[in-house]
Design an enzyme around this catalytic site. Structure first.
Site, PDB file in Angstrom:
ATOM      1  N   SER A 149     -20.398 -52.497 -19.833  1.00 24.97           N
ATOM      2  CA  SER A 149     -20.111 -51.289 -20.359  1.00 24.97           C
ATOM      3  C   SER A 149     -19.303 -51.284 -21.609  1.00 24.97           C
ATOM      4  CB  SER A 149     -19.569 -50.549 -19.179  1.00 24.97           C
ATOM      5  OG  SER A 149     -18.225 -51.228 -18.933  1.00 24.97           O
ATOM      6  N   ASP A 150     -18.385 -51.904 -21.442  1.00 26.61           N
ATOM      7  CA  ASP A 150     -17.344 -51.992 -22.816  1.00 26.61           C
ATOM      8  C   ASP A 150     -18.055 -52.688 -24.011  1.00 26.61           C
ATOM      9  OD1 ASP A 150     -17.220 -54.420 -21.387  1.00 26.61           O
ATOM     10  OD2 ASP A 150     -15.263 -54.743 -21.716  1.00 26.61           O
ATOM     11  N   CYS A 151     -18.792 -53.614 -23.660  1.00 28.12           N
ATOM     12  CA  CYS A 151     -19.571 -54.392 -24.758  1.00 28.12           C
ATOM     13  C   CYS A 151     -20.485 -53.351 -25.517  1.00 28.12           C
ATOM     14  CB  CYS A 151     -20.309 -55.474 -24.480  1.00 28.12           C
ATOM     15  SG  CYS A 151     -19.142 -56.808 -24.016  1.00 28.12           S
TER      16      CYS A 151
END
Length: 308
Positions: free
Chosen positions: A176-178
């Site tokens: 998700s953060d990538c």
């Protein structure tokens, strides 16, 4: 393993328990009453390993997993295609340097996204246009283009089309953060002249990225354990008070070395008790990024505080 390489020595009691379990249970599990369930379990495990190999282009999440998968393929068939494909990818993560053997844990696209945002925050587009264009192209090419093959849900996978991974496109596992950082880079570049930073990403790929992020959102609004939904109250209060920002910027400036580099800190990350991380890229990326935002976003606060 050499004693100097044993980061976390096993207690004697642990070794005794492991050895006892192996000596006592291994003969039992090979008997006819237990060998069939064990064989079935091994077949399921091998099936999952091969599925990961096929969907990750023999490029597992971590090199420790990749080595174990390669070992399984060798045990299964030393002359088989799976093992040969693993051998072909060894140079991607193991090499001999001037100070010994090295192992690359990940080729992190995540770091590239951070570096590009640092460069954009420095407001030096005219000077580093070609660098930004190459970085923009790399981010677009790193986006995952398809979901895992077959019935991926039965193999404990999630949709991945439109995401960015913690490694490269071959890795294939959405994070998700990538994905958020990759999407942010593409949105930033979409506001800039294409003759400088290259063509914009097609809208459908942006939509796929948003779809991935929304699919990973939990009921409480958060995005898994890696991407909280919002900032804590103490962080919001710090943004309103410029004093901590001035102190942090002063600390970063004073710690910078004469050649422009920042000092390498000691090992600050350890997982699984034996994999050590020192974040070599972050030591340059994060201080420069923080100083760029400090100069751009807090300039008015600095002027106001100096007048008072």
């Amino acid at each position: 393993m050499g004693f100097e390489d044993l980061y976390y020595p096993h207690p004697l009691l642990q070794d005794l328990m492991w050895d006892s379990l192996y000596v006592c249970t291994e003969p039992i599990l090979t008997r006819w009453l237990f060998n069939k369930p064990r064989q079935k379990a091994l077949e399921v495990t091998v099936k999952h390993i091969h599925y990961e190999d096929e969907n990750c282009s023999i490029h597992f999440h971590w090199v420790c997993g990749e080595v174990l998968c390669m070992l399984e393929c060798w045990v299964e068939d030393p002359n088989g295609d799976y093992f040969k494909k693993h051998l072909a990818r060894i140079p991607d993560y193991i090499w001999v340097a001037e100070d010994g053997m090295k192992m690359q844990a990940l080729v992190v696209e995540w770091d590239i996204g951070f570096v590009l945002q640092v460069l954009l925050a420095c407001n030096m587009t005219d000077e580093i246009g070609p660098t930004l264009e190459k970085g923009h192209e790399f981010v677009q090419e790193s986006q995952v283009e398809d979901n895992p093959s077959g019935d991926f849900k039965s193999m404990h996978h999630h949709i991945s089309k439109g995401s960015w991974t913690f490694s490269d496109q071959d890795h294939g596992w959405q994070v998700s953060d990538c994905t958020a950082e990759g999407l942010k880079c593409c949105l930033l570049f979409s506001t800039m002249p294409p003759e400088i930073v290259g063509a914009k990403m097609e809208p459908e790929w942006l939509f796929d990225s948003v779809n991935i992020i929304l699919s990973l959102q939990s009921k409480n609004g958060g995005l898994s354990a890696w991407k909280p939904a919002g900032f804590s109250e103490w962080l919001e209060s710090m943004k309103r008070d410029p004093a901590p920002l001035h102190g942090a910027a002063n600390l970063l400036i004073n710690s910078q070395m004469e050649d422009g580099d920042f000092p390498q800190q000691e090992i600050t990350g350890v997982f699984l008790r034996n994999c050590m991380l020192h974040y070599a890229t972050f030591r340059n990326t994060c201080p420069l990024w923080a100083l760029a935002y400090y100069l751009n976003g807090c300039h008015s606060l600095v002027v106001q505080s100096s007048r008072t």
